[in-house]
Design an enzyme around this catalytic site. Structure first.
Site, PDB file in Angstrom:
ATOM      1  N   TYR A   1       0.825  -1.223   0.000  1.00  0.00           N
ATOM      2  CA  TYR A   1       0.000   0.000   0.000  1.00  0.00           C
ATOM      3  C   TYR A   1       0.856   1.268   0.000  1.00  0.00           C
ATOM      4  CZ  TYR A   1      -3.546  -3.332   1.737  1.00  0.00           C
ATOM      5  OH  TYR A   1      -4.378  -4.402   1.921  1.00  0.00           O
TER       6      TYR A   1
ATOM      7  N   HIS B   1       0.859 -11.820   2.230  1.00  0.00           N
ATOM      8  CA  HIS B   1      -0.199 -11.132   1.497  1.00  0.00           C
ATOM      9  C   HIS B   1      -0.953 -12.020   0.510  1.00  0.00           C
ATOM     10  CE1 HIS B   1      -1.353  -6.758   0.297  1.00  0.00           C
ATOM     11  NE2 HIS B   1      -2.389  -7.557   0.234  1.00  0.00           N
TER      12      HIS B   1
END
Length: 283
Positions: A54, A113
């Site tokens: 991010y 992730h």
């Protein structure tokens, strides 16, 4: 039974507590992240979900520090990116995430992730997480976007003596992407299920049943979706960069969807709005 609030928590298999609602910062620009994260914390959120991918970990950490809240009252998550799914690269990613979160002292939860990197890479990345957990710099471990085959692979590795425990499984989950098979697997093992994109990126707000329920309960469609997730026992991670919606998304503890209305929101659709590594047969 004590009524839920924004500060209510669930106990993970690691022994630590995780707040029942998180504030997500996926696709939040770094220059906005500190502001919106501070707003979320000021509104009562105590759970911030970020990731290396991010590019806003440092801004999240700065906001948590600037909030003035005791560190132990805020739960912070980050994730090892898919580009670092091997033992050595995961070690690098973990160190970079810890550096970005430097003012926090530790990371509450670190996830892999997605199940990239092949079996050797995935298991190596997990080993790196376990080593970091032993130092106390990371408190709890988990995975995101893992299919059942990946979960079983990891479970076998853990049982073989690799160590660690899967405390959290994070997935895109909402009425149009229920993932009941994966949820069932996780719940059999007391793994906390987190739901990202619980608002379906606002792409389902005109669904007739959702609009009808919003009108019935005097709530927004977004609030109905967050409440659905809570009543399913998930930890939803709504995100917004609009201050009024950040507050609105947290105001879901003063109503309850009936059993019938929960069933009305069930669908047979499988329509994720994000990526879907859990069902990628090539991984």
């Amino acid at each position: 039974m004590t009524p839920l609030t924004l500060q209510s928590t669930k106990k993970m298999v690691s022994g630590y507590e995780i707040p029942v609602v998180g504030f997500g910062v996926y696709q939040t620009p770094p220059d906005l992240t500190s502001t919106v994260t501070l707003k979320a914390l000021d509104s009562g959120y105590r759970h911030i979900d970020s990731a290396t991918h991010y590019h806003n970990e440092a801004e999240c950490a700065q906001a948590i520090h600037a909030s003035g809240l005791p560190r132990k009252e805020v739960f912070y998550t980050s994730k090892v990116p898919i580009t670092h799914m091997s033992y050595e690269k995961a070690k690098e990613a973990i160190q970079e995430s810890l550096a970005a979160a430097g003012c926090l002292g530790y990371i509450d939860l670190m996830l892999l992730h997605a199940p990239y990197g092949g079996k050797i890479g995935r298991l190596g990345a997990w080993r790196a997480l376990v080593e970091a957990q032993k130092t106390g710099k990371i408190r709890s471990l988990g995975v995101s976007n893992y299919g059942i085959q990946h979960l079983e692979e990891l479970e076998e590795y853990i049982r073989s003596g690799a160590g660690g425990e899967i405390s959290v499984g994070q997935y895109e989950i909402h009425p149009w992407c229920a993932r009941e098979d994966i949820v069932g697997w996780l719940r059999e093992r007391n793994v906390v299920v987190e739901a990202y994109s619980p608002l379906v990126q606002a792409k389902r707000m005109k669904e007739p049943v959702l609009r009808a329920l919003a009108e019935k309960y005097g709530k927004s469609e977004a609030q109905v979706l967050v409440r659905w997730s809570l009543q399913k026992g998930y930890v939803p991670l709504p995100k917004s960069v609009t201050e009024s919606r950040i507050v609105e998304n947290s105001q879901v503890f003063d109503f309850e969807l009936s059993g019938e209305d929960m069933r009305r929101l069930q669908t047979a659709e499988y329509a994720p709005v994000c990526w879907d590594p859990a069902r990628d047969s090539k991984l």
